[in-house]
Design a protein around this motif. Structure first.
Motif, PDB file in Angstrom:
ATOM      1  N   TYR A  90       0.828  -1.205   0.000  1.00 29.67           N
ATOM      2  CA  TYR A  90       0.000   0.000   0.000  1.00 29.67           C
ATOM      3  C   TYR A  90       0.864   1.257   0.000  1.00 29.67           C
ATOM      4  CZ  TYR A  90      -3.670   3.271   1.433  1.00 29.67           C
ATOM      5  OH  TYR A  90      -4.556   4.325   1.509  1.00 29.67           O
ATOM      6  N   GLU A  91       1.929   1.223   0.766  1.00 28.54           N
ATOM      7  CA  GLU A  91       2.833   2.374   0.825  1.00 28.54           C
ATOM      8  C   GLU A  91       3.391   2.705  -0.553  1.00 28.54           C
ATOM      9  OE1 GLU A  91       7.090   2.554   2.781  1.00 28.54           O
ATOM     10  OE2 GLU A  91       5.536   2.851   4.304  1.00 28.54           O
ATOM     11  N   LEU A  92       3.781   1.691  -1.307  1.00 31.48           N
ATOM     12  CA  LEU A  92       4.317   1.925  -2.647  1.00 31.48           C
ATOM     13  C   LEU A  92       3.252   2.490  -3.583  1.00 31.48           C
ATOM     14  CD1 LEU A  92       6.504  -1.274  -3.185  1.00 31.48           C
ATOM     15  CD2 LEU A  92       7.178   0.938  -2.229  1.00 31.48           C
ATOM     16  N   LEU A  93       2.028   2.014  -3.432  1.00 32.95           N
ATOM     17  CA  LEU A  93       0.957   2.515  -4.299  1.00 32.95           C
ATOM     18  C   LEU A  93       0.613   3.961  -3.976  1.00 32.95           C
ATOM     19  CD1 LEU A  93      -1.465  -0.548  -4.548  1.00 32.95           C
ATOM     20  CD2 LEU A  93       0.550   0.022  -5.921  1.00 32.95           C
ATOM     21  N   VAL A  94       0.637   4.325  -2.702  1.00 33.71           N
ATOM     22  CA  VAL A  94       0.392   5.724  -2.328  1.00 33.71           C
ATOM     23  C   VAL A  94       1.482   6.618  -2.908  1.00 33.71           C
ATOM     24  CG1 VAL A  94       0.306   7.348  -0.403  1.00 33.71           C
ATOM     25  CG2 VAL A  94      -0.941   5.193  -0.261  1.00 33.71           C
ATOM     26  N   CYS A  95       2.729   6.162  -2.859  1.00 26.99           N
ATOM     27  CA  CYS A  95       3.822   6.950  -3.431  1.00 26.99           C
ATOM     28  C   CYS A  95       3.618   7.169  -4.928  1.00 26.99           C
ATOM     29  CB  CYS A  95       5.160   6.249  -3.180  1.00 26.99           C
ATOM     30  SG  CYS A  95       5.745   6.301  -1.474  1.00 26.99           S
ATOM     31  N   ARG A  96       3.230   6.122  -5.614  1.00 25.18           N
ATOM     32  CA  ARG A  96       3.016   6.260  -7.059  1.00 25.18           C
ATOM     33  C   ARG A  96       1.822   7.172  -7.341  1.00 25.18           C
ATOM     34  NH1 ARG A  96       4.514   7.570 -11.714  1.00 25.18           N
ATOM     35  NH2 ARG A  96       3.703   6.391 -13.488  1.00 25.18           N
ATOM     36  N   TYR A  97       0.757   7.037  -6.566  1.00 27.28           N
ATOM     37  CA  TYR A  97      -0.383   7.930  -6.737  1.00 27.28           C
ATOM     38  C   TYR A  97       0.054   9.389  -6.567  1.00 27.28           C
ATOM     39  CZ  TYR A  97      -4.384  10.758  -5.513  1.00 27.28           C
ATOM     40  OH  TYR A  97      -5.290  11.796  -5.453  1.00 27.28           O
ATOM     41  N   ALA A  98       0.874   9.651  -5.547  1.00 27.56           N
ATOM     42  CA  ALA A  98       1.323  11.025  -5.309  1.00 27.56           C
ATOM     43  C   ALA A  98       2.101  11.565  -6.506  1.00 27.56           C
ATOM     44  CB  ALA A  98       2.176  11.080  -4.040  1.00 27.56           C
ATOM     45  N   GLU A  99       2.903  10.719  -7.153  1.00 28.56           N
ATOM     46  CA  GLU A  99       3.601  11.160  -8.357  1.00 28.56           C
ATOM     47  C   GLU A  99       2.631  11.538  -9.464  1.00 28.56           C
ATOM     48  OE1 GLU A  99       7.928   8.902  -8.448  1.00 28.56           O
ATOM     49  OE2 GLU A  99       6.250   8.023  -9.534  1.00 28.56           O
ATOM     50  N   LEU A 100       1.564  10.792  -9.564  1.00 30.95           N
ATOM     51  CA  LEU A 100       0.622  10.995 -10.671  1.00 30.95           C
ATOM     52  C   LEU A 100      -0.342  12.149 -10.434  1.00 30.95           C
ATOM     53  CD1 LEU A 100      -0.337   7.265 -11.336  1.00 30.95           C
ATOM     54  CD2 LEU A 100       1.105   8.713 -12.789  1.00 30.95           C
ATOM     55  N   ALA A 101      -0.693  12.420  -9.184  1.00 29.73           N
ATOM     56  CA  ALA A 101      -1.849  13.292  -8.944  1.00 29.73           C
ATOM     57  C   ALA A 101      -1.652  14.331  -7.857  1.00 29.73           C
ATOM     58  CB  ALA A 101      -3.059  12.418  -8.590  1.00 29.73           C
ATOM     59  N   TRP A 102      -0.406  14.693  -7.549  1.00 31.70           N
ATOM     60  CA  TRP A 102      -0.241  15.692  -6.508  1.00 31.70           C
ATOM     61  C   TRP A 102      -0.371  17.096  -7.088  1.00 31.70           C
ATOM     62  CZ3 TRP A 102      -0.560  14.294  -1.721  1.00 31.70           C
ATOM     63  CH2 TRP A 102      -0.399  15.289  -0.753  1.00 31.70           C
ATOM     64  N   HIS A 103      -1.202  17.955  -6.509  1.00 34.80           N
ATOM     65  CA  HIS A 103      -1.840  17.928  -5.213  1.00 34.80           C
ATOM     66  C   HIS A 103      -3.277  17.427  -5.345  1.00 34.80           C
ATOM     67  CE1 HIS A 103      -3.614  19.763  -1.534  1.00 34.80           C
ATOM     68  NE2 HIS A 103      -2.399  19.723  -1.042  1.00 34.80           N
ATOM     69  N   PRO A 104      -3.778  16.515  -4.465  1.00 41.33           N
ATOM     70  CA  PRO A 104      -5.075  15.887  -4.690  1.00 41.33           C
ATOM     71  C   PRO A 104      -6.275  16.812  -4.630  1.00 41.33           C
ATOM     72  CG  PRO A 104      -4.195  15.297  -2.534  1.00 41.33           C
ATOM     73  CD  PRO A 104      -3.094  15.990  -3.273  1.00 41.33           C
ATOM     74  N   SER A 105      -6.153  17.955  -3.946  1.00 39.66           N
ATOM     75  CA  SER A 105      -7.316  18.842  -3.839  1.00 39.66           C
ATOM     76  C   SER A 105      -7.107  20.193  -4.497  1.00 39.66           C
ATOM     77  CB  SER A 105      -7.681  19.058  -2.355  1.00 39.66           C
ATOM     78  OG  SER A 105      -6.630  19.713  -1.679  1.00 39.66           O
ATOM     79  N   GLU A 106      -5.878  20.514  -4.899  1.00 42.47           N
ATOM     80  CA  GLU A 106      -5.611  21.857  -5.414  1.00 42.47           C
ATOM     81  C   GLU A 106      -4.954  21.867  -6.785  1.00 42.47           C
ATOM     82  OE1 GLU A 106      -3.633  24.290  -2.556  1.00 42.47           O
ATOM     83  OE2 GLU A 106      -4.928  23.673  -0.912  1.00 42.47           O
TER      84      GLU A 106
END
Length: 331
Positions: free
Chosen positions: A9-25
Motif C-alpha cells: 500500500y505504501e508503494l501505491l500511495v507513493c506512485r499515486y502522489a507522483e501521478l496526482a499531486w496535489h489531490p485537492s488543489e
C-alpha cells in the motif's frame, strides 16, 4: 488490495502522489520519497513540492543527496576565493570535520578548492538554490481499525504540533462506503484524509479527499527558525537522493524469483515463489525460497547486462530519474 497491505500500500500511495499531486488543489511539481524523517518521527511518504526553476538549478549539483555536512559547505561557499574558516559559518563542532567535508564537496565537484600556503581556500561553482517550496507528510494505513486510529492520531498530532511539514495527511483504503466517522474523529482536524481505492490499480483518479488538511506553514510575515529550515532542507535532500523506488536496496533482486509486477500505473516488487509482494524482511538471503541467479544468466546471452536483478535496479533508477525531470515542470 495489493498483497501484504502495509508495504504494498505504501508503494501505491507513493506512485499515486507522483501521478496526482496535489489531490485537492491541482498539479504541483514535486518529488516523492518514503520512510524518511527525524530522530523523533519517521514518515511513510513524503512529498517535496518544488520550485521548478530552482529545482532545475539543484539538478545541476548531481543526482546524489547532499548530506548535512556537505550542505554546510555548499550553501556557505563564497563567490570569490576565501579561506574556508572565514567563508563558512561556525559549525558548532570542530573545524577538522568541516575540512573533511570541504574535501568531499570538492571531490564531487560541488565546490572548487585550492591551497594558499597552509590554508585551504574554497569558491562556489554555482549558488545553491532555494528549491524546496513545501513538505507534505503522509501516513499510510490501509486498514483503519480502532487501535490503528489511536496510534495514528498521536503521530499526526505530533506532526501538527511541530509543524515541520506544511501539511499532514492520512491515506487509508476505502471499502466502497464512507470511512468510519467514529475513527476519523480520533484524528486531529488539521490533518487531511485521503480515501484510496487501488482495487483496479493505481491511476490519478484512485483517491478522493475525505477531509481537507490545514496549512501548517508559518503565517504571513513569519518564518521558521534557521535550525528548522536547515532540518527541512536536509530531509528534502535525502528525499531527492533516495526517492521511493529504492526498495531494491534492502531486498534481493538477484534472486531468480524476484521481479516487478504492474499494478495499474505502478510497478511493485513481486516474489514468484510466494506469489505476493514481499517485504524487505521477507526478501532476504535468509528466505527459504531464496535462489541466487545462476551465473550463466549474467554471462551467457542474457539481454540485460548483469542479469535480470541488475536490470530491475536500472529500470527503477531510470524511473526515478524520469520523475526528477518531471519535477522541473507542471504537467
Amino acid at each position: 488490495m495489493t498483497p501484504d497491505a502495509e508495504f504494498g500500500y505504501e508503494l501505491l500511495v507513493c506512485r499515486y502522489a507522483e501521478l496526482a499531486w496535489h489531490p485537492s488543489e491541482g498539479p504541483r511539481p514535486a518529488i516523492v520519497s518514503r520512510q524518511l524523517g527525524t530522530k523523533e518521527r519517521r514518515w511513510d511518504t513524503l512529498v517535496i513540492e518544488v520550485d521548478p526553476e530552482a529545482f532545475a538549478a539543484r539538478r545541476a549539483f548531481g543526482d546524489r543527496t547532499i548530506d548535512s555536512d556537505l550542505l554546510h559547505v555548499v550553501r556557505g561557499a563564497p563567490a570569490e576565493w576565501a579561506w574556508y574558516r572565514d567563508a563558512l559559518p561556525d559549525p558548532g563542532y570542530p573545524w577538522r570535520y568541516v575540512r573533511r567535508a570541504v574535501h568531499r564537496a570538492a571531490g564531487r565537484d560541488l565546490i572548487e578548492k585550492r591551497r594558499d600556503g597552509n590554508r585551504i581556500e574554497i569558491r562556489r561553482r554555482r549558488a545553491y538554490p532555494d528549491w524546496v517550496e513545501r513538505i507534505v507528510a503522509v501516513e499510510n494505513k490501509p486498514d483503519l481499525d480502532r487501535s490503528a486510529a489511536d496510534r495514528l492520531a498521536e503521530q499526526l498530532e505530533h506532526d501538527v504540533t511541530t509543524a515541520l511539514a506544511d501539511e499532514a495527511w492520512l491515506a487509508t483504503e476505502t471499502t466502497g462506503e464512507r470511512v468510519e466517522p467514529a475513527l476519523l474523529r480520533e484524528m486531529p482536524v488539521e490533518a487531511g484524509i485521503l480515501a484510496t481505492d487501488f482495487s483496479r490499480g493505481v491511476d490519478a483518479d484512485a483517491a478522493d479527499v475525505a477531509w481537507h488538511p490545514s496549512d501548517l506553514s508559518p503565517a504571513d510575515g513569519e518564518r521558521r527558525d534557521a535550525e528548522t529550515e536547515t532540518l527541512r532542507l536536509e530531509i528534502a535532500e535525502r528525499a531527492y537522493g533516495k526517492g521511493w523506488r529504492s526498495f531494491h536496496d534492502t531486498m534481493r533482486p538477484d534472486c531468480r524469483h524476484f521481479g516487478l509486477r504492474r499494478d495499474g500505473r505502478a510497478l511493485v516488487p513481486h516474489c514468484a515463489a510466494k506469489d505476493k509482494v514481499p517485504t524487505a524482511r521477507e526478501c532476504s538471503g535468509s528466505c527459504d525460497e531464496f535462489s541466487p541467479e545462476p551465473p550463466q544468466w549474467r554471462t551467457k546471452g542474457w539481454p540485460i547486462e548483469g542479469g535480470p536483478g541488475k536490470g530491475v535496479e536500472r529500470l527503477l533508477a531510470r524511473r526515478r530519474e524520469r520523475e526528477r525531470d518531471r519535477g522541473e515542470t507542471v504537467e
